[in-house]
Design an enzyme around this catalytic site. Structure first.
Site: not given
Length: 393
Positions: A113, A116, A186, A297, A355
């Protein structure tokens, strides 16, 4: 009994900003060294392309952070238990990990985290430098001392404002405990940031290389726009699948749960403003709701893949944009392969990250194709002035 950790603790903000600056100095030095004998406009082009590349890496690492359940590795913002790194929060992290060994807070997840956040801060620094450099270049051009930039400096300025908004959503992602709508926004915001930077990178590169826009038919130009809109909708749906952990609601293909139309609850699945795994009334979302998210989706994927295949075919026939055409074809195959892998291989981490990366790359390539092309003008018929007769050869 210890007091709860506040959600916002700005004490380490200055340290994080300085760390982001230090990390950004590496790419900035690389641009300067490689282009020290080039014009200021060429250096600006190199900085824009590098910032786009590093932002793409940031989006990939953000996907890795989410998919490894590291989004709450540090439960406060912007630091980790009020410290600028997990090193200063060892005691708090150890206590949380001991209480819940597989919980959201562990030493490994805290580092993922915070890395990032460090990368996001450094990208923010690069965009600040890009914005300032663009305004300086524009001012020098107005004085006749330099070549004018190919885009208004307001483009990087808007990009800077957007990355600040992204930072705010990043903070809300943590403090609102992975609220699905916030996490999805986000993710989508990161892809918009890529598109903004891609526009600038392509325009700067064309100006540096003296290249003109490729001319395509109006129908093909419209195809690029409509395919881009379809892809945008699919990206939102994909983000909604990921942030609701609905990937494994269907583990077979092409059917789902042995049916072409499984039991689904779209009202639950697309109730937007709610906590993770919950509904607005406080009850848990049903499996039928998660199935609806997944299957929507999947159905949209058929339409998007068909549109991408058609677009790649038309672009290949026109020969106008050979490089984007090859990327579109290859990325479409990658998206199909990784999407199927997520379903039938129990959501492997590599396929899941690829992906997301494939979706981000498609956004960049479609933006590249749009910015690099223009629609051919319709031929204007010659009309003789009033009272004049036409003369034929």
């Amino acid at each position: 009994m210890s007091e709860p950790q506040p959600l916002y603790d700005l004490a380490p903000m200055l340290e994080l900003m300085l760390l982001g600056l230090v990390i950004a100095l590496g790419p900035l030095a690389w641009v300067w060294v490689r282009n020290r004998r080039s014009s200021s406009l060429r250096r600006l082009q190199a900085l824009t392309v590098l910032t786009l590349f590093l932002t793409f890496d940031l989006v990939l690492f953000g996907a890795f952070t989410r998919l490894t359940d590291s989004g709450l590795g540090c439960p406060d913002w912007p630091g980790c238990y009020g410290s600028a790194s997990p090193v200063g929060a060892r005691a708090e992290i150890s206590a949380a990990q001991e209480a819940m060994p597989t919980g959201p807070v562990t030493h490994g997840k805290a580092w993922v985290e915070m890395i990032h956040r460090y990368l996001a801060t450094s990208v923010g620094v690069l965009i600040i430098v890009l914005t300032v450099s663009s305004w300086v270049q524009q001012r020098r051009a107005l004085r006749g001392a330099a070549e004018a930039p190919p885009l208004s400096p307001w483009w990087p300025t808007v990009t800077l404002l957007w990355v600040c908004l992204q930072g705010a959503f990043g903070a809300l992602t943590v403090t609102m405990k992975l609220f699905p709508a916030i996490v999805t926004l986000h993710l989508v915001g990161g892809l918009v940031l890529l598109a903004l930077l891609c526009v600038q990178a392509v325009r700067h590169t064309h100006a540096a290389q003296g290249r003109s826009l490729a001319v395509v038919s109006p129908a093909l130009r419209q195809g690029l726009v409509w395919t881009g809109l379809l892809l945008a909708l699919q990206v939102v749906l994909g983000g909604w699948v990921s942030t609701n952990y609905a990937v494994l609601a269907c583990t077979t293909f092409p059917t789902c749960q042995g049916s072409w139309w499984p039991a689904m609850d779209f009202a639950q699945g697309f109730q937007v403003w709610r906590k993770l795994g919950m509904l607005q009334d406080g009850s848990h979302i049903s499996f039928a709701g998660l199935t609806a998210i997944h299957y929507a989706h999947r159905l949209m994927a058929y339409a998007v893949l068909a549109a991408l295949a058609w677009l790649a075919w038309r672009l290949q026939r026109s020969g106008a944009l050979p490089a984007p055409t090859r990327w579109l074809a290859g990325l479409s195959v990658l998206q199909l392969a990784t999407g199927l892998s997520n379903v039938v291989l129990d959501w492997p981490l590599l396929a899941a990250v690829l992906h997301t990366g494939g979706a981000a790359a498609l956004v960049v390539v479609l933006t590249w194709a749009l910015v690099s092309s223009r629609a051919a003008s319709a031929p204007q018929e010659f009309s003789a002035p009033s009272g004049a007769s036409r003369v034929s050869a």
